[in-house]
Design a protein around this motif. Structure first.
Motif, PDB file in Angstrom:
ATOM      1  N   SER A  95       1.457  -5.058   7.426  1.00 16.63           N
ATOM      2  CA  SER A  95       0.312  -4.318   7.971  1.00 16.63           C
ATOM      3  C   SER A  95       0.342  -2.833   7.640  1.00 16.63           C
ATOM      4  N   GLY A  96       1.507  -2.214   7.760  1.00 20.11           N
ATOM      5  CA  GLY A  96       1.588  -0.771   7.550  1.00 20.11           C
ATOM      6  C   GLY A  96       1.211  -0.372   6.147  1.00 20.11           C
ATOM      7  N   ALA A  97       1.797  -1.011   5.145  1.00 16.51           N
ATOM      8  CA  ALA A  97       1.504  -0.662   3.757  1.00 16.51           C
ATOM      9  C   ALA A  97       0.079  -1.042   3.367  1.00 16.51           C
ATOM     10  N   LEU A  98      -0.419  -2.175   3.878  1.00 11.92           N
ATOM     11  CA  LEU A  98      -1.791  -2.586   3.581  1.00 11.92           C
ATOM     12  C   LEU A  98      -2.790  -1.519   3.996  1.00 11.92           C
ATOM     13  N   ALA A  99      -2.550  -0.890   5.141  1.00 13.86           N
ATOM     14  CA  ALA A  99      -3.469   0.133   5.647  1.00 13.86           C
ATOM     15  C   ALA A  99      -3.539   1.341   4.724  1.00 13.86           C
ATOM     16  N   HIS A 100      -2.516   1.521   3.893  1.00 15.90           N
ATOM     17  CA  HIS A 100      -2.498   2.645   2.953  1.00 15.90           C
ATOM     18  C   HIS A 100      -2.923   2.234   1.547  1.00 15.90           C
ATOM     19  N   GLY A 101      -3.453   1.036   1.406  1.00 13.34           N
ATOM     20  CA  GLY A 101      -3.976   0.614   0.120  1.00 13.34           C
ATOM     21  C   GLY A 101      -2.998  -0.123  -0.767  1.00 13.34           C
ATOM     22  N   TYR A 102      -1.800  -0.414  -0.261  1.00  7.97           N
ATOM     23  CA  TYR A 102      -0.829  -1.170  -1.041  1.00  7.97           C
ATOM     24  C   TYR A 102      -1.034  -2.666  -0.845  1.00  7.97           C
ATOM     25  N   ALA A 103      -1.046  -3.429  -1.933  1.00 11.23           N
ATOM     26  CA  ALA A 103      -0.829  -4.865  -1.835  1.00 11.23           C
ATOM     27  C   ALA A 103       0.631  -5.081  -1.462  1.00 11.23           C
ATOM     28  N   VAL A 104       0.911  -6.189  -0.796  1.00 12.61           N
ATOM     29  CA  VAL A 104       2.277  -6.458  -0.334  1.00 12.61           C
ATOM     30  C   VAL A 104       2.700  -7.852  -0.779  1.00 12.61           C
ATOM     31  N   ALA A 105       3.857  -7.947  -1.404  1.00 12.34           N
ATOM     32  CA  ALA A 105       4.455  -9.225  -1.783  1.00 12.34           C
ATOM     33  C   ALA A 105       5.735  -9.438  -0.993  1.00 12.34           C
ATOM     34  N   ILE A 106       5.902 -10.640  -0.451  1.00  9.21           N
ATOM     35  CA  ILE A 106       7.093 -10.983   0.320  1.00  9.21           C
ATOM     36  C   ILE A 106       7.692 -12.253  -0.282  1.00  9.21           C
ATOM     37  N   PRO A 107       8.738 -12.111  -1.095  1.00 11.31           N
ATOM     38  CA  PRO A 107       9.364 -13.287  -1.698  1.00 11.31           C
ATOM     39  C   PRO A 107      10.470 -13.873  -0.835  1.00 11.31           C
ATOM     40  N   GLU A 108      10.800 -15.129  -1.115  1.00 11.57           N
ATOM     41  CA  GLU A 108      12.042 -15.710  -0.632  1.00 11.57           C
ATOM     42  C   GLU A 108      12.861 -16.114  -1.850  1.00 11.57           C
ATOM     43  N   TYR A 109      14.097 -16.530  -1.618  1.00  6.92           N
ATOM     44  CA  TYR A 109      15.013 -16.767  -2.726  1.00  6.92           C
ATOM     45  C   TYR A 109      15.971 -17.897  -2.367  1.00  6.92           C
TER      46      TYR A 109
END
Length: 279
Positions: A95-109
């Motif tokens: 949520s925080g980065a999205l509000a500043h215009g960043y797309a966000v990727a969350i990977p698993e491994y």
């Protein structure tokens, strides 16, 4: 002068739940906020869930897009001592980065013991490259605990990232990161990690050289164990002497788990520090 006592119980100083009131309620506390966030953003058409970045069953990531024009990419790498958890626990932290215009990727491994830490490093490199191919603009990396280790590894001279992707990384945020893996050899986790002294040294960012132009913030809760606070200061100190721009922050009244709640708040200093590449 007060001499610090030698550590006799390495499992205790790297335990988190046992050192936090109601510590066993984590990671469960993250499940519902993450699920609700995914449901909401999926309904808006701004989620790409389960995007493949490799051939393994856990080589998947979720990608979330901001409402307005995409200005950059933030990648969050989860912790769990390289042996637990998956991408589903952390979605709301976008949520925080999205509000500043960043797309966000969350990977698993792929987790240990099926994987080794060095192999996880390679998988995260592949995830970052795949996400960077999807999203243009500056890239910022954030990781928590073992994830803090993994994002720090991406800006070492022997990073698995190709130059085109390394050159786009504007900032790294290691939250409660593990930067010297040699103490892990003294814990019971070393068996599951299949960790030996050679790999511990080769995979420790504190023993490696940052790439030129590295900017890294090491952020830890003031209520964390002495070892997590030491590990946090260690990388900032060593890498500053190797030419990196570093910051070392101990946030008051935060412990190893609630320290990352800040990522969901667009106005929290942690988020503002992370996205400052766009200013």
């Amino acid at each position: 002068m007060t001499m610090l006592q030698a550590i006799s119980d390495w499992d205790a100083v790297y335990a988190n739940s046992a050192n936090i009131p109601n510590g066993d309620s984590w990671p469960g506390r993250w499940i519902e906020p993450a699920r609700a966030f995914r449901e909401s953003i999926s309904a808006s058409g701004r989620a790409r869930l389960g995007v493949s970045y490799g051939s393994g069953p856990r080589n998947r990531m979720d990608v979330f897009l901001p409402e307005a024009e995409v200005r950059g990419l933030m990648i969050f790498v989860h912790g769990g001592y390289w042996m637990a958890l998956d991408r589903s626990y952390w979605s709301h932290l976008a949520s925080g980065a999205l509000a500043h215009g960043y797309a966000v990727a969350i990977p698993e491994y792929t987790l240990c013991p099926e994987n080794r830490i060095s192999q996880i490093t390679g998988e995260i490199g592949a995830a970052i490259s795949a996400a960077a191919e999807m999203i243009s603009g500056p890239v910022v990396l954030a990781g928590h605990s073992a994830g803090g280790h993994l994002v720090s590894r991406m800006v070492c001279e022997n990073s698995p990232l190709p130059a085109r992707d390394r050159d786009r990384i504007a900032h790294v945020l290691s939250i409660s990161g593990l930067h010297d893996l040699r103490p892990m050899l003294r814990t019971s986790r070393s068996k599951t990690l299949r960790l030996d002294s050679a790999e511990a040294a080769a995979e420790s960012p504190a023993l490696l050289t940052p790439i030129p132009g590295t900017r890294i913030s090491c952020w830890v809760g003031a209520s964390e164990t002495s070892e997590f606070k030491r590990q946090n200061a260690l990388l900032a100190n060593i890498w500053r002497g190797l030419g990196a721009a570093t910051a070392c922050i101990e946030e008051p009244d935060r412990h190893h788990f609630n320290i990352i709640d800040a990522l969901a708040n667009p106005e929290h200093p942690m988020v503002l520090e992370l996205v400052s590449a766009l200013r």
